[in-house]
Design a protein around this motif. Structure first.
Motif, PDB file in Angstrom:
ATOM      1  N   TYR A  13     -13.407 -55.596  -1.310  1.00 46.01           N
ATOM      2  CA  TYR A  13     -14.246 -55.665  -0.118  1.00 46.01           C
ATOM      3  C   TYR A  13     -15.696 -55.568  -0.569  1.00 46.01           C
ATOM      4  CZ  TYR A  13     -14.408 -50.583  -0.608  1.00 46.01           C
ATOM      5  OH  TYR A  13     -14.584 -49.319  -1.083  1.00 46.01           O
TER       6      TYR A  13
ATOM      7  N   ASN B  41     -11.508 -56.320   4.674  1.00 46.00           N
ATOM      8  CA  ASN B  41     -10.410 -57.189   5.069  1.00 46.00           C
ATOM      9  C   ASN B  41      -9.970 -56.851   6.495  1.00 46.00           C
ATOM     10  OD1 ASN B  41      -9.656 -58.490   2.292  1.00 46.00           O
ATOM     11  ND2 ASN B  41      -9.853 -56.298   1.872  1.00 46.00           N
TER      12      ASN B  41
ATOM     13  N   GLN C 206      -5.683 -55.066   5.302  1.00 48.22           N
ATOM     14  CA  GLN C 206      -6.237 -53.866   4.681  1.00 48.22           C
ATOM     15  C   GLN C 206      -5.266 -52.691   4.760  1.00 48.22           C
ATOM     16  OE1 GLN C 206      -9.589 -53.683   3.148  1.00 48.22           O
ATOM     17  NE2 GLN C 206      -8.324 -52.066   2.271  1.00 48.22           N
TER      18      GLN C 206
END
Length: 712
Positions: free
Chosen positions: A141, A179, A184
Motif C-alpha cells: 500500500y 487496498n 486487505q
C-alpha cells in the motif's frame, strides 16, 4: 617561525575554516555533489553477488501482450499467486495496490446493468481475496505525504517498542492509499511500498518505517524480512539526534537517524533473476526457481511508470529497489552513517589540509604533484574501502575540496618562495662552511688554500647518546630540531672559541678539526680543551634541557691527530671544503669507543704525544679498531692539571693491575680490578675484571695486550 611557515599556517587556517564552515553550515548545498561521488563509486565497483533466494515476477511487456492491458482481471493475479504457492514460494510480496474494485468482475457488471443472477456470477475481487488468505502473500500500500485523508492504514501484526522517544523523527504521512477492504482484510500482513527520492530525484535511501495517525508501519521489504525471522517485536531506540538503533531479535539494523536504510545496490537494472508473470500464469517455469524463495511481484513495463533512478542505473524498476532492500536486510550489509562519522569527517579534513600544506609543501614541484596525486588516490581508495567493505558512509566532497584548495595554495606559496629562496641561498652560502673558511677565502681571493694539500690536524667527533630514544620522546620534528639547535649551538661555541673548524653536522653527531684551513698553534691542546669544556658544560646543558624538554643528555667525544688531505673535494658541479684520510676514520672510531668503555672523552696516543699542557690521563686500552691493522693506545682525559691525591692513588693502583694484566697474570689482575671496582665503581675496572677472568680460563701462552674490535 620563518615567513614561509607563517604563510603556510595562514593557508591552513583559511582552508580548514572554509571546509569546516561549509561542512557544518552548508551541508545540504553540497549533499548532492557528495552523493554523486558515491554514485561513481557504485558504478566503478560494478555488480555484486545478489541473493539467489530473491526473485522478481515481472509484469513485463511480454505479459501485457499475452494477458491484456493493465490492470488485469484479478482472477489472473489470483492464478499467479496460486501457481507461486503450489511451486513452493516462501513469501510473496506485492508491489501493487488494489485500491478500487475490479470493474471487469461479472458480478459487478450484472449489478451495474441489472441482469443475471449475481450469486452465480464470479467476483474477481472475492477470488483474489480468497487466494490471498490461502497464500503467503504480503500486500503493498502507499502512504500520502501531500494530501490528508481519514483512511485507516492496514493492521500489521507487529509490536513496535519505541524507547526514549522525545520527538518525531520518522517520516510523518498525512494519508494512505490502501487496498479495498475485501482484499486487505484477507491478508495476514502488509507493508508500504513508498520509494522516496532525494532532492536530486535519485533513490539512494528509503524509510523502513513511516508514522501515520500516531502508529508506526513497516515497509514491504522489512515486513517480508521480519516474517522470515518469525519475530513479532521490533524495537526502535531514540536518542537526542534521532533513531539510534532498530532491533529485531538479536539483529541490529543500521539506519540513519530517520530510520532510513541507505541501500547497498547490488548492480544495475535486472541484476536479480526476473521471471515473466505470464510464464508463472501459464506454469511454464522450473519449480526450483520458486521453491523457498522470496518472491516480489512488480512491473518493469515502461508504460506502467514504476521506474526509478538509482546510483547504478538511470532507470530501474521499483520492485528491484525492494529486492535490493530485502537483500541488504538479509545480509546486514546496508550502508550506514555511524555516530562518529562527523568527527572522522572533520579529522580527515584537518589531516588532509595539514599533510598537503605542511608536509608536501617541502617537496619540489614534481614531487609535490606526485605526492599529492598519490595521497589523492589513497584517499579515494580509503573511502571506497569504507563504503563497500565496512559499509560506512563518509563525506567525500569536502575532503576533495580541501585537498584541491590546499594543493593549489601550496603551489602558489612554493612558487613565491622559490624565487625568493634562490636569492637567500646566494647570500647565505657562508653559513654552509665554517667562518674560518670564509675568512680565508676573503683574505685570499685567488683561493689557493682550496687546493688539496696534506696537513697535520687534530680531528674531533662527538655524538649524543641514545638519540633514537630521545627522538621518540620528542616525537615532533620541530621539537627535535629545537633540541639539536640548542645543543649544537653550545658545542659549536666551544669549538669556535678554540679556533676549530666545523666540518659537518651528521644528524646528532658533529665533526670538526684544528689547523686547517689556517694554522693553529698547539692544535691538539685546543681540541682537547674544547672537549673538556664541553664536558664541564654538561650539567648546565642538562638543566636547560630538563626544564625545556623534560630529559637530560650525555655525549661521547673522540679526538685523534694525524696527517690528512684537506681541500675542496667533490664533483665538478658540487663540492665541499673538508678533510679525508686514515686519521679521520680513527677519530670517528674513538668516539664510538666511548660507549664501550662508558667514558665521555677518548683520545689516541698520537694526540697525547702532541699535547703541551699538563693533563690527567688514564690509559684505557691498546686496541685495533675496525678497518685498521695497527694497534693504538687510547686514553681518557680526566682533566687539566695535576690529579688529586686520591685520584693519584687510584691511577697508581690501576697501573699495577693493568701491568698484571699485560704480564698475563690474569687471576691476580682480576682480583685487583675487582677491588678497584668495589671502591670506585668505575665501569672500566669491572670490564677488565671480567676480561681477565675470561683470559685466565683460556690458558694463553702468549698475549700482546691488544683488544680487537670487529665492529665500528
Amino acid at each position: 617561525m620563518n615567513s614561509k611557515i607563517k604563510v603556510n599556517l595562514l593557508l591552513f587556517v583559511i582552508v580548514t575554516l572554509l571546509s569546516f564552515g561549509s561542512y557544518l553550515f552548508l551541508p545540504d548545498y553540497f549533499q548532492s555533489l557528495d552523493a554523486r561521488v558515491r554514485d561513481f563509486y557504485f558504478r566503478f565497483r560494478g555488480v555484486e553477488k545478489t541473493d539467489k533466494n530473491i526473485i522478481i515476477v515481472d509484469i513485463d511487456e511480454k505479459s501485457i501482450k499475452e494477458l491484456g492491458q493493465w490492470p488485469w482481471q484479478r482472477d489472473k493475479i489470483a492464478k499467479i499467486l496460486q501457481n507461486l504457492t503450489l511451486d513452493g514460494a516462501g513469501i510473496i510480496g506485492l508491489d501493487i495496490v488494489f485500491s478500487e474494485q475490479d470493474k471487469t468482475s461479472p458480478s459487478l457488471l450484472a449489478s451495474k446493468y441489472g441482469f443475471g443472477n449475481m450469486g452465480e456470477l464470479e467476483d474477481y475481487d472475492e477470488i483474489l481475496s480468497q487466494t490471498i488468505s490461502k497464500t503467503p502473500t504480503i500486500l503493498g500500500y502507499v502512504f500520502d505525504f501531500d494530501h490528508k485523508n481519514d483512511t485507516q492504514a492496514p493492521q500489521v501484526p507487529i509490536i513496535f517498542l519505541q524507547k526514549h522517544k522525545q520527538k518525531e523523527f520518522l517520516p510523518q504521512a498525512k494519508g494512505v492509499l490502501r487496498n479495498i477492504d475485501i482484499i486487505q482484510d484477507a491478508s495476514y500482513s502488509s507493508g508500504f511500498i513508498n520509494n522516496i527520492p532525494d532532492s536530486s530525484g535519485m533513490i539512494r535511501s528509503v524509510p523502513l518505517f513511516i508514522e501515520y495517525d500516531m502508529q508506526v508501519y513497516p515497509s514491504l521489504p522489512f515486513e517480508m524480512f521480519r516474517l522470515a525471522l518469525g519475530l513479532q517485536k521490533v524495537s526502535i531506540d531514540y536518542g537526542i539526534t534521532g533513531v539510534q538503533s532498530v532491533r529485531v531479535g538479536d539483529i541490529d539494523i543500521k539506519t540513519d537517524r530517520f530510520a532510513k536504510l541507505h541501500i547497498n545496490f547490488r548492480g544495475p537494472f535486472k541484476s536479480y533473476k526476473y521471471i515473466s508473470a505470464v510464464d508463472i500464469y501459464n506454469n511454464k517455469i522450473d519449480k526450483k526457481d520458486i521453491q523457498g524463495k522470496f518472491v516480489l511481484i512488480g512491473t518493469s513495463a515502461y508504460g506502467l511508470m514504476d521506474l526509478r533512478s538509482t546510483p547504478m542505473e538511470s532507470v530501474m524498476a521499483g520492485v528491484e529497489i525492494h529486492a535490493n532492500i530485502l537483500d541488504n536486510l538479509l545480509h546486514q550489509d546496508m550502508l550506514f552513517v555511524p555516530d562518529w562519522a562527523e568527527a572522522l569527517n572533520l579529522f580527515v579534513i584537518v589531516f588532509s589540509s595539514m599533510l598537503v600544506i605542511f608536509v608536501f609543501s617541502r617537496f619540489s614541484l614534481v614531487s609535490l604533484f606526485a605526492s599529492s596525486t598519490l595521497f589523492f588516490m589513497i584517499f579515494l581508495y580509503f573511502y571506497y574501502y569504507m563504503l563497500f567493505t565496512q559499509h560506512i558512509i563518509l563525506n567525500i566532497i569536502f575532503t576533495l575540496f580541501t585537498i584541491l584548495f590546499s594543493f593549489i595554495g601550496t603551489l602558489g606559496i612554493n612558487y613565491m618562495f622559490e624565487t625568493r629562496q634562490k636569492e637567500i641561498i646566494k647570500g647565505s652560502f657562508s653559513k654552509k662552511v665554517s667562518k674560518q673558511v670564509m675568512d680565508d677565502l676573503l683574505s685570499h681571493p685567488q683561493a689557493t688554500n682550496l687546493t688539496a694539500r696534506e696537513v697535520n690536524v687534530s680531528i674531533y667527533f662527538s655524538d649524543i647518546r641514545s638519540f633514537t630514544t630521545i627522538s621518540e620522546e620528542l616525537s615532533s620534528p620541530q621539537r627535535i630540531t629545537d633540541f639539536l639547535n640548542f645543543y649544537m649551538n653550545i658545542m659549536v661555541e666551544s669549538i669556535e672559541k678554540y679556533r676549530g673548524t666545523i666540518d659537518k653536522f651528521i644528524g646528532d653527531a658533529l665533526m670538526a678539526y684544528w689547523n686547517a684551513p689556517l694554522e693553529v698553534e698547539n692544535h691538539a691542546d685546543k681540541a682537547v680543551k674544547t672537549a673538556l669544556e664541553q664536558i664541564l658544560k654538561r650539567d648546565d646543558i642538562n638543566k636547560t634541557l630538563k626544564k625545556e624538554f623534560g630529559f637530560e643528555v650525555d655525549y661521547g667525544i673522540g679526538i685523534n691527530s694525524g696527517d690528512v688531505v684537506v681541500g675542496e673535494i667533490g664533483s665538478l658541479g658540487r663540492s665541499d671544503y673538508t678533510i679525508i684520510g686514515d686519521a679521520v676514520n680513527l677519530a670517528s672510531r674513538l668516539e664510538g669507543l666511548c660507549k664501550y668503555y662508558k667514558v665521555r672523552l677518548v683520545i689516541s696516543q698520537y694526540t697525547k704525544m702532541m699535547l703541551r699542557d699538563k693533563y690527567t690521563f688514564q690509559l684505557l686500552d691498546m686496541v685495533k679498531v675496525k678497518g685498521k691493522n695497527q694497534p693504538v693506545e687510547i686514553y681518557e682525559v680526566l682533566g687539566l692539571g695535576e690529579p688529586s691525591d686520591e685520584k693519584k692513588y687510584e691511577l697508581k693502583q690501576y697501573e699495577k693491575a693493568h701491568r698484571l694484566y699485560i704480564d698475563m697474570d690474569f687471576k691476580d689482575a682480576s682480583e685487583q680490578f675487582g677491588m678497584l671496582y668495589k671502591r670506585y665503581k668505575k665501569y672500566l675496572y669491572r670490564l677488565y675484571e671480567q676480561r681477565s677472568l675470561e683470559l685466565f680460563e683460556k690458558n694463553l701462552t702468549s698475549f700482546d695486550g691488544v683488544f680487537e674490535f670487529g665492529t665500528k
